[in-house]
Design a protein around this motif. Structure first.
Motif, short mmCIF file in Angstrom:
data_model
loop_
_atom_site.label_atom_id
_atom_site.label_comp_id
_atom_site.label_asym_id
_atom_site.label_seq_id
_atom_site.Cartn_x
_atom_site.Cartn_y
_atom_site.Cartn_z
N PHE A 10 0.82 -1.21 0.00
CA PHE A 10 0.00 0.00 0.00
C PHE A 10 0.86 1.27 0.00
O PHE A 10 0.62 2.20 -0.77
CB PHE A 10 -0.94 0.02 1.21
CG PHE A 10 -1.63 1.34 1.39
CD1 PHE A 10 -2.61 1.75 0.49
CD2 PHE A 10 -1.30 2.18 2.45
CE1 PHE A 10 -3.25 2.97 0.63
CE2 PHE A 10 -1.93 3.41 2.60
CZ PHE A 10 -2.91 3.81 1.69
N LEU A 13 2.51 1.80 -3.46
CA LEU A 13 1.54 2.19 -4.50
C LEU A 13 0.98 3.58 -4.23
O LEU A 13 0.81 4.38 -5.14
CB LEU A 13 0.39 1.17 -4.57
CG LEU A 13 0.74 -0.22 -5.08
CD1 LEU A 13 -0.50 -1.12 -5.09
CD2 LEU A 13 1.36 -0.15 -6.47
N TYR A 146 -8.72 -6.51 -10.50
CA TYR A 146 -7.37 -5.96 -10.37
C TYR A 146 -6.72 -6.46 -9.08
O TYR A 146 -5.53 -6.75 -9.05
CB TYR A 146 -7.43 -4.43 -10.32
CG TYR A 146 -7.87 -3.78 -11.61
CD1 TYR A 146 -7.29 -4.13 -12.83
CD2 TYR A 146 -8.84 -2.78 -11.61
CE1 TYR A 146 -7.68 -3.52 -14.00
CE2 TYR A 146 -9.23 -2.16 -12.78
CZ TYR A 146 -8.65 -2.53 -13.98
OH TYR A 146 -9.03 -1.92 -15.14
N THR A 147 -7.52 -6.50 -8.01
CA THR A 147 -7.01 -6.96 -6.71
C THR A 147 -6.53 -8.40 -6.80
O THR A 147 -5.42 -8.73 -6.36
CB THR A 147 -8.12 -6.87 -5.65
OG1 THR A 147 -8.64 -5.55 -5.60
CG2 THR A 147 -7.57 -7.25 -4.28
N LEU A 150 -3.28 -8.58 -9.00
CA LEU A 150 -2.11 -8.03 -8.31
C LEU A 150 -1.65 -8.93 -7.16
O LEU A 150 -0.48 -9.31 -7.10
CB LEU A 150 -2.43 -6.63 -7.76
CG LEU A 150 -1.32 -5.99 -6.94
CD1 LEU A 150 -0.09 -5.73 -7.82
CD2 LEU A 150 -1.79 -4.71 -6.28
N PHE A 151 -2.58 -9.25 -6.26
CA PHE A 151 -2.23 -10.08 -5.10
C PHE A 151 -1.74 -11.45 -5.53
O PHE A 151 -0.85 -12.03 -4.92
CB PHE A 151 -3.43 -10.22 -4.16
CG PHE A 151 -3.74 -8.98 -3.36
CD1 PHE A 151 -2.99 -7.82 -3.54
CD2 PHE A 151 -4.76 -8.98 -2.42
CE1 PHE A 151 -3.26 -6.67 -2.81
CE2 PHE A 151 -5.04 -7.83 -1.68
CZ PHE A 151 -4.30 -6.69 -1.88
N HIS A 185 -7.99 0.64 -2.42
CA HIS A 185 -8.68 0.14 -3.61
C HIS A 185 -8.37 1.04 -4.81
O HIS A 185 -8.15 0.55 -5.93
CB HIS A 185 -10.18 0.08 -3.38
CG HIS A 185 -10.96 -0.31 -4.60
ND1 HIS A 185 -10.82 -1.53 -5.21
CD2 HIS A 185 -11.86 0.37 -5.34
CE1 HIS A 185 -11.62 -1.60 -6.27
NE2 HIS A 185 -12.26 -0.45 -6.39
N ILE A 188 -4.96 0.36 -6.25
CA ILE A 188 -4.93 -0.97 -6.88
C ILE A 188 -5.54 -0.89 -8.27
O ILE A 188 -5.03 -1.47 -9.23
CB ILE A 188 -5.68 -2.01 -6.01
CG1 ILE A 188 -4.85 -2.35 -4.77
CG2 ILE A 188 -5.95 -3.28 -6.83
CD1 ILE A 188 -5.55 -3.26 -3.77
N HIS A 191 -3.11 1.05 -10.54
CA HIS A 191 -1.95 0.21 -10.82
C HIS A 191 -2.33 -0.93 -11.77
O HIS A 191 -1.56 -1.28 -12.66
CB HIS A 191 -1.41 -0.37 -9.51
CG HIS A 191 -0.06 -1.00 -9.64
ND1 HIS A 191 1.08 -0.28 -9.91
CD2 HIS A 191 0.34 -2.31 -9.55
CE1 HIS A 191 2.12 -1.11 -9.98
NE2 HIS A 191 1.70 -2.34 -9.76
N GLY A 192 -3.53 -1.48 -11.58
CA GLY A 192 -4.00 -2.57 -12.43
C GLY A 192 -4.24 -2.13 -13.86
O GLY A 192 -4.03 -2.87 -14.81
N CYS A 196 0.13 -3.16 -13.73
CA CYS A 196 -0.05 -4.60 -13.56
C CYS A 196 -1.22 -5.06 -14.43
O CYS A 196 -2.21 -5.59 -13.97
CB CYS A 196 -0.30 -4.93 -12.09
SG CYS A 196 0.07 -6.65 -11.66
#
Length: 228
Positions: A10, A13, A146-147, A150-151, A185, A188, A191-192, A196
């Motif tokens: 976090f 990002l 996206y979460t 990424l995770f 969120h 993320i 970034h997604g 990513c």
DNA sequence: CTCCAGTAAT
DNA sequence: ATTACCGGAG
């Protein structure tokens, strides 16, 4: 879910992409409409649909219900699935007014509000949590594609965990910090979208050093189907 | 699992 | 021409 790892992700990002201060929208109701319209749809398309609703002075529950479903469909056409979403918006607005509007809903506790949102046709877990967090400022974490991507790439989850399981494990780390859940969120998603992605741009990633998928350890080379 | 659908980037 | 999109219902 490793707490320190999540917080580290976090911080990186947020420092790189933030602060974002989500969700874009001039009112709580606009956020709710946007949450439904953006289901499996690019936000740029939703912006056009919302602009159409504003231009027709239809961005209010009473006005949406007053429109012939066919006209509503044409207004939100740019956001895709317009027949489905026309029906979903109507279902949502009918529920919203039946309950007494935002003033009444705001007084409900989060569990009650979530259960009721999920009872509306067209409102699933992610949409309900978008509305809870970004329209009602409740402490929930929004899980989206996206979460998971990424995770999963970071090796923090298996990838096939149930929605509620993933949501609970993140909330257990972040707690009831609404501003942080909001920003988490948001970064993320950004970034997604930008880094990513399905074909990750690892050279632009601030998490490269701690990502097993990235070039750091060179595992799971980013799928490069044919050309690039 | 399949359908729902327009829009923009690649 | 293909891919991807801040999912959810039947």
């Amino acid at each position: 879910m490793n707490a320190q790892r999540l917080k580290q992700v976090f911080d990186r990002l947020s420092n790189h992409h933030g602060p974002l201060n989500w969700w874009p929208g001039d009112s709580g109701f606009e956020v709710m409409v946007g949450a439904i319209l953006t289901q499996n749809t690019a936000w740029s398309n939703v912006e056009q649909a919302i602009a159409n609703l504003k231009r027709a002075q239809a961005l209010a529950p009473e006005r949406i219900l007053a429109l012939p479903p066919e006209e509503l469909g044409q207004l939100i056409r740019p956001s895709g699935y317009f027949n489905v979403k026309s029906k979903r918006l109507r279902s949502f607005c009918q529920w919203y007014l039946e309950q007494g509007g935002e003033a009444v809903l705001s007084a409900w506790d989060t569990g009650m509000l979530r259960t009721q949102l999920l009872s509306v046709n067209g409102v699933g877990p992610e949409t309900a949590d978008d509305i809870l967090l970004y329209a009602f400022e409740r402490p929930v974490f929004v899980v989206d594609a996206y979460t998971r991507r990424l995770f999963s790439r970071l090796g923090m989850v298996d990838g096939d965990e149930p929605y509620e399981s993933l949501r609970a494990s993140v909330e257990a780390v972040i707690g009831d910090d609404v501003p942080m859940l909001n920003e988490l969120h948001a970064v993320i998603v950004i970034h997604g979208k930008d880094v990513c992605r399905p074909r990750p741009r690892c050279s632009d990633c601030v998490l490269l050093g701690e990502c097993p998928t990235g070039q750091g350890l060179n595992r799971f080379p980013p799928a490069t189907p044919r050309s690039s």
